[in-house]
Write a protein that holds these residues in place. Sequence first.
Motif, PDB file in Angstrom:
ATOM      1  N   ASN A  86      -8.708   5.096   0.203  1.00 22.11           N
ATOM      2  CA  ASN A  86      -9.300   6.311   0.744  1.00 22.11           C
ATOM      3  C   ASN A  86      -8.995   6.434   2.228  1.00 22.11           C
ATOM      4  O   ASN A  86      -9.224   5.497   2.997  1.00 22.11           O
ATOM      5  N   TYR A  87      -8.473   7.588   2.626  1.00 25.28           N
ATOM      6  CA  TYR A  87      -8.168   7.857   4.025  1.00 25.28           C
ATOM      7  C   TYR A  87      -9.039   9.011   4.532  1.00 25.28           C
ATOM      8  O   TYR A  87      -9.014  10.107   3.968  1.00 25.28           O
ATOM      9  N   SER A  88      -9.789   8.764   5.599  1.00 28.36           N
ATOM     10  CA  SER A  88     -10.555   9.819   6.279  1.00 28.36           C
ATOM     11  C   SER A  88     -11.393  10.636   5.302  1.00 28.36           C
ATOM     12  O   SER A  88     -11.379  11.872   5.334  1.00 28.36           O
ATOM     13  N   CYS A  89     -12.119   9.966   4.449  1.00 29.72           N
ATOM     14  CA  CYS A  89     -12.957  10.636   3.449  1.00 29.72           C
ATOM     15  C   CYS A  89     -14.433  10.542   3.833  1.00 29.72           C
ATOM     16  O   CYS A  89     -14.861   9.596   4.492  1.00 29.72           O
ATOM     17  N   LEU A  90     -15.200  11.538   3.396  1.00 33.03           N
ATOM     18  CA  LEU A  90     -16.654  11.492   3.470  1.00 33.03           C
ATOM     19  C   LEU A  90     -17.160  11.087   2.099  1.00 33.03           C
ATOM     20  O   LEU A  90     -16.955  11.805   1.113  1.00 33.03           O
ATOM     21  N   ILE A  91     -17.829   9.937   2.037  1.00 32.62           N
ATOM     22  CA  ILE A  91     -18.344   9.402   0.783  1.00 32.62           C
ATOM     23  C   ILE A  91     -19.857   9.324   0.931  1.00 32.62           C
ATOM     24  O   ILE A  91     -20.383   8.446   1.608  1.00 32.62           O
ATOM     25  N   SER A  92     -20.575  10.261   0.317  1.00 34.85           N
ATOM     26  CA  SER A  92     -22.005  10.370   0.607  1.00 34.85           C
ATOM     27  C   SER A  92     -22.826  10.725  -0.623  1.00 34.85           C
ATOM     28  O   SER A  92     -22.342  11.379  -1.553  1.00 34.85           O
ATOM     29  N   ASN A  93     -24.082  10.251  -0.621  1.00 34.63           N
ATOM     30  CA  ASN A  93     -25.079  10.608  -1.629  1.00 34.63           C
ATOM     31  C   ASN A  93     -24.645  10.289  -3.056  1.00 34.63           C
ATOM     32  O   ASN A  93     -24.985  10.989  -4.003  1.00 34.63           O
ATOM     33  N   ASN A  94     -23.899   9.201  -3.187  1.00 34.53           N
ATOM     34  CA  ASN A  94     -23.522   8.711  -4.511  1.00 34.53           C
ATOM     35  C   ASN A  94     -24.475   7.588  -4.923  1.00 34.53           C
ATOM     36  O   ASN A  94     -25.091   6.934  -4.082  1.00 34.53           O
ATOM     37  N   ILE A  95     -24.570   7.340  -6.231  1.00 36.59           N
ATOM     38  CA  ILE A  95     -25.506   6.344  -6.749  1.00 36.59           C
ATOM     39  C   ILE A  95     -24.805   5.441  -7.758  1.00 36.59           C
ATOM     40  O   ILE A  95     -24.106   5.923  -8.659  1.00 36.59           O
ATOM     41  N   ALA A  96     -24.990   4.142  -7.577  1.00 38.70           N
ATOM     42  CA  ALA A  96     -24.504   3.166  -8.557  1.00 38.70           C
ATOM     43  C   ALA A  96     -25.696   2.409  -9.119  1.00 38.70           C
ATOM     44  O   ALA A  96     -26.571   1.971  -8.370  1.00 38.70           O
ATOM     45  N   LYS A  97     -25.733   2.235 -10.424  1.00 41.75           N
ATOM     46  CA  LYS A  97     -26.830   1.510 -11.036  1.00 41.75           C
ATOM     47  C   LYS A  97     -26.767   0.008 -10.773  1.00 41.75           C
ATOM     48  O   LYS A  97     -27.771  -0.684 -10.888  1.00 41.75           O
ATOM     49  N   THR A  98     -25.562  -0.510 -10.426  1.00 41.87           N
ATOM     50  CA  THR A  98     -25.495  -1.932 -10.068  1.00 41.87           C
ATOM     51  C   THR A  98     -24.983  -2.087  -8.638  1.00 41.87           C
ATOM     52  O   THR A  98     -25.766  -2.219  -7.714  1.00 41.87           O
ATOM     53  N   SER A  99     -23.667  -2.051  -8.405  1.00 42.36           N
ATOM     54  CA  SER A  99     -23.129  -2.327  -7.069  1.00 42.36           C
ATOM     55  C   SER A  99     -22.178  -1.230  -6.597  1.00 42.36           C
ATOM     56  O   SER A  99     -21.503  -0.579  -7.390  1.00 42.36           O
ATOM     57  N   GLY A 100     -22.145  -1.087  -5.264  1.00 34.48           N
ATOM     58  CA  GLY A 100     -21.205  -0.141  -4.673  1.00 34.48           C
ATOM     59  C   GLY A 100     -21.639   1.293  -4.795  1.00 34.48           C
ATOM     60  O   GLY A 100     -20.974   2.094  -5.452  1.00 34.48           O
ATOM     61  N   GLY A 101     -22.752   1.635  -4.136  1.00 35.46           N
ATOM     62  CA  GLY A 101     -23.228   3.005  -4.229  1.00 35.46           C
ATOM     63  C   GLY A 101     -22.182   4.011  -3.796  1.00 35.46           C
ATOM     64  O   GLY A 101     -21.964   5.025  -4.462  1.00 35.46           O
ATOM     65  N   GLY A 102     -21.496   3.714  -2.679  1.00 32.71           N
ATOM     66  CA  GLY A 102     -20.447   4.621  -2.222  1.00 32.71           C
ATOM     67  C   GLY A 102     -19.079   4.271  -2.759  1.00 32.71           C
ATOM     68  O   GLY A 102     -18.368   5.118  -3.296  1.00 32.71           O
ATOM     69  N   THR A 103     -18.706   2.993  -2.621  1.00 32.54           N
ATOM     70  CA  THR A 103     -17.359   2.592  -3.000  1.00 32.54           C
ATOM     71  C   THR A 103     -17.356   1.123  -3.406  1.00 32.54           C
ATOM     72  O   THR A 103     -18.137   0.314  -2.886  1.00 32.54           O
TER      73      THR A 103
END
Length: 416
Positions: A86-103
Amino acid sequence: AAMNGAGVYGGDLKNCVIITNTSSFAGGGAFRANLYSCSVISNYVTGTGGGGGAYQCLMSNCVVAGNISTDFSTGGLAGGTFGGTNYSCLISNNIAKTSGGGTHQSTNYNCAIVNNRASGSGGGSSGGTLYSCLLSSNTCNLFGGGSVQGVLYNCILCDNIATNQGGGNYGGLLYNCTVVGNVAVSGGGGVYSSTLYNGIVYSNSVTSGSGSNWAGGTFMSSCCTQPLFGGCFTNAPKFINYATRDLHLAADSPCINSGNNTYVTNAGVWVDFENHPRLVSTFVDVGAYEVQSPASILPYTWLWKYGLKTDGSDDFADTDGDGMNNWQEWKASSSPTDNSSVLRIVSVSWTAQTGASITWQSVFGVRYFVERAVDLGGVPAFVSLQEDILGLNGTTTFSDPSATNAAACFYRVGIR
């Protein structure tokens, strides 16, 4: 719905919106695609593959927001992006049930990873490699509110929360990162079980347990933190405006020129958080930002220690009148305010049987060289006799058994 890439499967896309798709295995929004200036919003993965927004994609200038990886039993990885770059990305308000909410297990350059959540670990990021990224206001229920078990270069981790340990970061390696304002419930408000070089770990907190800034077997070198860790310093870092999270270093910050250049030799880390040159003076700064026009070339922590000015005016002054200027005193690890603390040869003795012995004032741990000349007009005048001589407390002596005749010779002791 689709098993992989419900929104997009492969190919190149520009200026697209990928929204409200559901995958039963991996890549709710996109699967192994190249995305440029796209928005990947509110997509889902319900199976074990992970990547609510994208799975193993190349993404540039994209928004990845509101995606969810829902499987709790064996999957639930990467609410936003799984793998890929990922280059210059906005990664926001994501949800993971185990690990890595954003990435999760992604390579990220200049990305803002904010307001993501993991029910397990790594609210912002888990694994992978991050260069000059902002990880802010992410949360997790276990370890690493900002990140867990990744390798981070020149990143800022602030205002993240871990219900368990490692409010800012848990595990992994951090180079020239700034970790401030994070919270953990039970330990390591800043970092837990992490390794940091040239970092700032300050003004973090815990709601119970111990270790407001660091805990749990953390190792640090050339860092600004409290309490003191060996090889680090505790002076407050002095930001431009901590309250507004302007974490640039103030003009008199002790973090300026106070890092170890050894830790910025890897390819790809020669720029700071803002892609400015990482090393512009004699020594690298501590933290994510590099001051581009430092007034002094000496470590500001060293100048502060001896009450010297940080505006550069004391750099080459001989404060204690011992014949060595302050730059030379720093190089020799001697005191610039004590004229008895100075690098000088104190005696040279000679016998025809054993040769010459040269003794000089030394500091434990400093590594010296000895050179000899028989004709000061020669080119070069001095030749090396020995490099990398480990200094002792008080004085160190070097023997030159080759100097067994009575001819005149000259000796020089120094530090590279």
